[in-house]
Design an enzyme around this catalytic site. Structure first.
Site, PDB file in Angstrom:
ATOM      1  CB  CYS A 190      -1.193   7.236   1.000  1.00 41.26           C
ATOM      2  SG  CYS A 190      -2.573   6.292   1.695  1.00 41.26           S
TER       3      CYS A 190
ATOM      4  CD  GLU B 210      -2.870  -1.244   0.198  1.00 39.19           C
ATOM      5  OE1 GLU B 210      -3.183  -0.171  -0.363  1.00 39.19           O
ATOM      6  OE2 GLU B 210      -3.363  -2.340  -0.121  1.00 39.19           O
TER       7      GLU B 210
END
Length: 486
Positions: free
Chosen positions: A288, A254
């Site tokens: 993110c 991720e």
């Protein structure tokens, strides 16, 4: 100050709290006032080995345990998080400079993921598959991979550690967790303590606080773990994937993003402004999924820009322990310096600063930049902090081209008065997640989470946890007799 920083400044290996045996300490600082929170002697290669071996020993019995019994551990862990919410909030504020708003956001999601882990323990199912051979029965079992190594980041350390640790354990695996060096307590030993108190058998979850300067690639290369779950930058993720592949391990990655929030000509401007400001500046932009780029149709850009700039100027910057603060410190001085350099680079390339924030220690005030040249590398990479780029466009075709003109593909959002127009727009974007009439920052426990391109490999959450942390095993049974050619 939470007692966590004195009580949990150790390694947690094989059910024991112990100091590391390295020759130096990781110093845990409060990023707002630089107060020393804890000193942790780092784990060496020997401790990493001990942690993995402990997980390997404990995992066999755990996998054989009834999933109903495993489920009870997660029910207790959830109860403990609820009971200790105030202390955990204090720790998030102190260790990573999270505001009260950010801490509440992180804790809410962490509890949701623990609730899902309760159910995940009962999720694996086997299958009987027909065979073309008479008398043969094909059974396909869903089994734990064995041991999972988890590497978590500094921005949402409690949530993003739990997000892999809890499902991996619920599905019958052992786990070794390596938290980020800037958040060793919230992202690491605090989670070890919660599961210890919840009754998880010793050895199943181990926490090693260390640094690659000490252990190199040992955490990745060790023969015990079969899966490495990594959350962090794409540069490090590329290295993790390469090392894992060379050792025949599965990696779940991720990684970073360069998400865009797009405002079409028929959008609700006031609502889009609210969504864009949150999407860019939540937790100082250290997310993110944050909206690095705000794309606005030129026909509404003047109104949007005026309202966006006004709202950004209203954000309170300062002490994260103040409930009114929206923008606290970034995690460390390196991040602060990098963000200052990014703004200076943009201005040198010809950008206009509609808001030009200053930097004081780790407090980076918000900046809003526009007129950045279309070919600027800054528009293609992740900026991990409170710096927004406003980009005007003419029509949907140009918007789609700009949004996709990046090596990343994690999240994004589009605002429009026509929902199906928004869905059609979303379908044209090369990204793992996209939101219509909302922000870019979302995570839910049963929806597949992950990115395309440089934003990652694989998915987490819900059913995808089975793919991440279990494997399939074919066992055939011949009820009759097979015929052999010799």
């Amino acid at each position: 100050m939470s007692s966590y920083f004195t009580d949990l400044a150790q390694q947690y290996i094989d059910g024991d709290w112990r100091p590391g045996t390295g020759s130096w300490d990781i110093i845990d600082f409060n990023p707002y006032d630089n107060e020393k929170l804890a000193s942790i002697t780092i784990a060496t290669v020997d401790e990493v080995d001990a942690a993995y071996r402990a997980a390997e020993r404990a995992q066999k019995q755990w996998a054989a345990t009834s999933p109903y019994a495993r489920r009870a551990v997660f029910e207790k862990a959830l109860k403990l998080v609820e009971e200790r919410e105030r202390e955990i909030t204090e720790a998030i504020i102190a260790e990573l400079g999270g505001t009260h708003l950010k801490a509440a956001f992180e804790l809410h999601l962490a509890k949701e993921f623990l609730r899902e882990a309760v159910h995940l323990a009962l999720r694996p199912e086997g299958r009987i598959i027909p065979s073309p051979i008479d008398g043969k029965e094909n059974r396909v079992y869903r089994v734990p991979v064995g041991v999972v190594g988890v590497i978590s980041p500094f921005n949402f350390p409690f949530l993003l550690s739990l997000k892999s640790v809890a499902p991996a354990l619920a599905l019958g695996n052992g786990v070794v967790l390596k938290p980020h060096q800037n958040t060793p307590i919230v992202g690491g030993t605090l989670i070890g303590k919660i599961f210890e108190d919840a009754g998880l058998p010793g050895g199943l979850l181990n926490v090693v606080v260390t640094d690659i300067a000490e252990i190199g690639d040992t955490f990745l290369e060790h023969p015990v773990p079969k899966v490495i779950s990594f959350t962090g930058s794409d540069q490090v993720g590329r290295h993790v994937a390469t090392v894992c592949a060379s050792h025949f391990k599965r990696s779940v990655l991720e990684l970073g993003g360069n998400s865009a929030l797009v405002v079409l000509d028929d959008a609700d401007i006031d609502y889009a402004v609210d969504a864009a400001v949150f999407s860019r500046y939540v937790h100082q932009g250290q997310v993110c999924m944050a909206a690095n780029r705000i794309l606005v149709d030129r026909s509404v850009s003047e109104e949007f820009t005026a309202k966006f700039v006004a709202k950004v100027r209203s954000l309170k910057v300062g002490d994260p322990s103040d409930p009114e603060t929206i923008i606290g410190p970034v995690i460390n001085s390196q991040q602060a310096d990098a963000l200052t350099a990014t703004v200076e680079q943009a201005l040198a390339e010809g950008a206009t600063a509609l808001v030009h924030g200053t930097t004081t220690d780790n407090l980076v005030e918000p900046s809003v930049l526009t007129d950045l040249p279309a070919g600027s590398a800054l528009l293609k990479r992740e900026v991990f902090g409170p710096v927004a780029f406003l980009v005007p466009f003419d029509g949907e075709e140009e918007a789609v081209r700009i949004v996709n003109d990046t090596p990343y593909g994690l999240s994004g959002a589009v605002h429009t008065g026509n929902i199906e127009r928004g869905v059609r727009f979303a379908q044209r974007i090369d990204t793992g997640m996209f939101h219509v009439n909302d922000g870019t920052v979302h995570d839910e426990p049963i929806v597949p989470f992950g990115g395309e391109k440089h934003s990652g490999l694989g998915r987490l959450n819900g059913e995808t946890m089975l793919d991440a942390f279990t494997t399939q095993k074919w066992i055939s049974v011949q009820h009759g007799r097979s015929g052999f050619p010799f």
